[in-house]
Design an enzyme around this catalytic site. Structure first.
Site, PDB file in Angstrom:
ATOM      1  N   LYS A  20       0.855  -1.190   0.000  1.00  0.00           N
ATOM      2  CA  LYS A  20       0.000   0.000   0.000  1.00  0.00           C
ATOM      3  C   LYS A  20       0.890   1.239   0.000  1.00  0.00           C
ATOM      4  CE  LYS A  20       0.915   1.636   4.217  1.00  0.00           C
ATOM      5  NZ  LYS A  20       1.485   2.959   4.516  1.00  0.00           N
ATOM      6  N   ASP A 145      -2.171  -1.075  10.364  1.00  0.00           N
ATOM      7  CA  ASP A 145      -2.395  -1.213   8.915  1.00  0.00           C
ATOM      8  C   ASP A 145      -3.035  -2.543   8.525  1.00  0.00           C
ATOM      9  OD1 ASP A 145      -1.438   1.276   8.245  1.00  0.00           O
ATOM     10  OD2 ASP A 145       0.572   0.589   7.726  1.00  0.00           O
TER      11      ASP A 145
END
Length: 292
Positions: A20, A145
């Site tokens: 990401k 995350d």
């Protein structure tokens, strides 16, 4: 989404664990437990690790293609498996094999993605049919995350990163990722940011509006990471990479996470490839990817 792409063949599950990048990242107030409230727009890119999980009768084992990574309970993938068995109260085990492509300790959520892949794979292998909320409940205990990495795509993350709001998909574009050969301590960056002088903060709403309009130029113009104020001071090479990307024709470039990786959005493949080649002579970890 990792959970939608897992392939199960007999006792084995195979998952792609995607990297990401942070289109925006703002650090807000510090909480009593030491965590910080954040506001960030996250985006999945096509760079991925391959995670294989085999169902076994007992024990958890981890192996990777990188000899320096821990394979015991210090590995977040190991922790994810242990958390799954604790949560479901299942007596079982697994053998986890990870082929790393995402740079380690890079601000790209490589380890978090591995943990998410393990959770979703075990859910499939053991037929527990956990809801997305239940998976995220386990995930948040592993790292801020990890819940995002289960679903991926374009999303607004708030709280400590666990409150996720889906956003319109970013227009598909070419992303160049460059990680310099340095290490950054996320904890030390968070510690320093509490006392750092922050001038301009990310305009999260402007980024969301650009995504709604599908305006890639405006998305690029609004790339912003408040952590860059701290990390670039410690490691000027990060700013140098960012500036070079812009000179190479990037529409916008910014550091991802707590660093040290920099990514740039490019107008077309050819421009991105030329920039990739110019960095590849200097650094080992350079990747040409796309948004997902």
């Amino acid at each position: 989404m990792i959970i939608d792409e897992i392939v199960v063949t007999g006792p084995r599950a195979m998952a792609r664990s995607y990297a990401k990048v942070n289109l925006t990242l703002d650090v807000l107030d510090r909480l009593p437990n030491g965590y910080h409230n954040v506001e960030m727009v996250m985006q999945t890119v096509s760079l991925y690790d391959l995670v294989l999980v085999d169902k076994t009768d007992s024990r958890i084992s981890v192996s990777t293609n990188l000899k320096y990574l821990p394979t015991n309970e210090k590995n977040i993938a190991y922790k994810a498996a242990s958390a799954f068995f604790d949560y479901t109260q299942i007596s079982g085990g697994c053998k986890i094999m990870i082929h790393k492509n995402i740079p380690v300790a890079s601000g790209l959520a490589g380890g978090s993605g591995n943990a998410a892949a393990v959770l979703c794979s075990l859910d499939k292998l053991y037929g527990t049919n956990l809801t997305l909320d239940e998976l995220k409940e386990i995930a948040v205990g592993l790292g801020a995350d990890v819940p995002y990495c289960i679903t991926g795509k374009t999303a607004l993350a708030t709280g400590i990163g666990e409150i996720l709001t889906p956003l319109p998909d970013i227009p598909k574009c070419n992303i160049l990722i460059v990680k310099p050969p340095i290490s950054v301590s996320t904890a030390s960056i968070y510690e320093a940011i509490d006392t750092a002088h922050i001038g301009e903060r990310p305009d999260t709403q402007a980024m969301i509006d650009a995504l709604k309009r599908q305006d890639i130029n405006d998305v690029a113009n609004n790339l912003s990471n408040v952590m860059g104020v701290v990390t670039e001071k410690m490691h000027p090479i990060i700013k140098g990479i960012r500036n070079k990307m812009m000179l190479n024709g990037a529409l916008g470039a910014v550091m991802s996470g707590s660093g040290p990786t920099v990514f740039g959005i490019f107008p077309d493949y050819e421009t991105a490839k030329k920039s990739h080649d110019s960095f590849y002579y200097q650094f080992k970890e350079v990747y040409l990817t796309t948004t997902l």
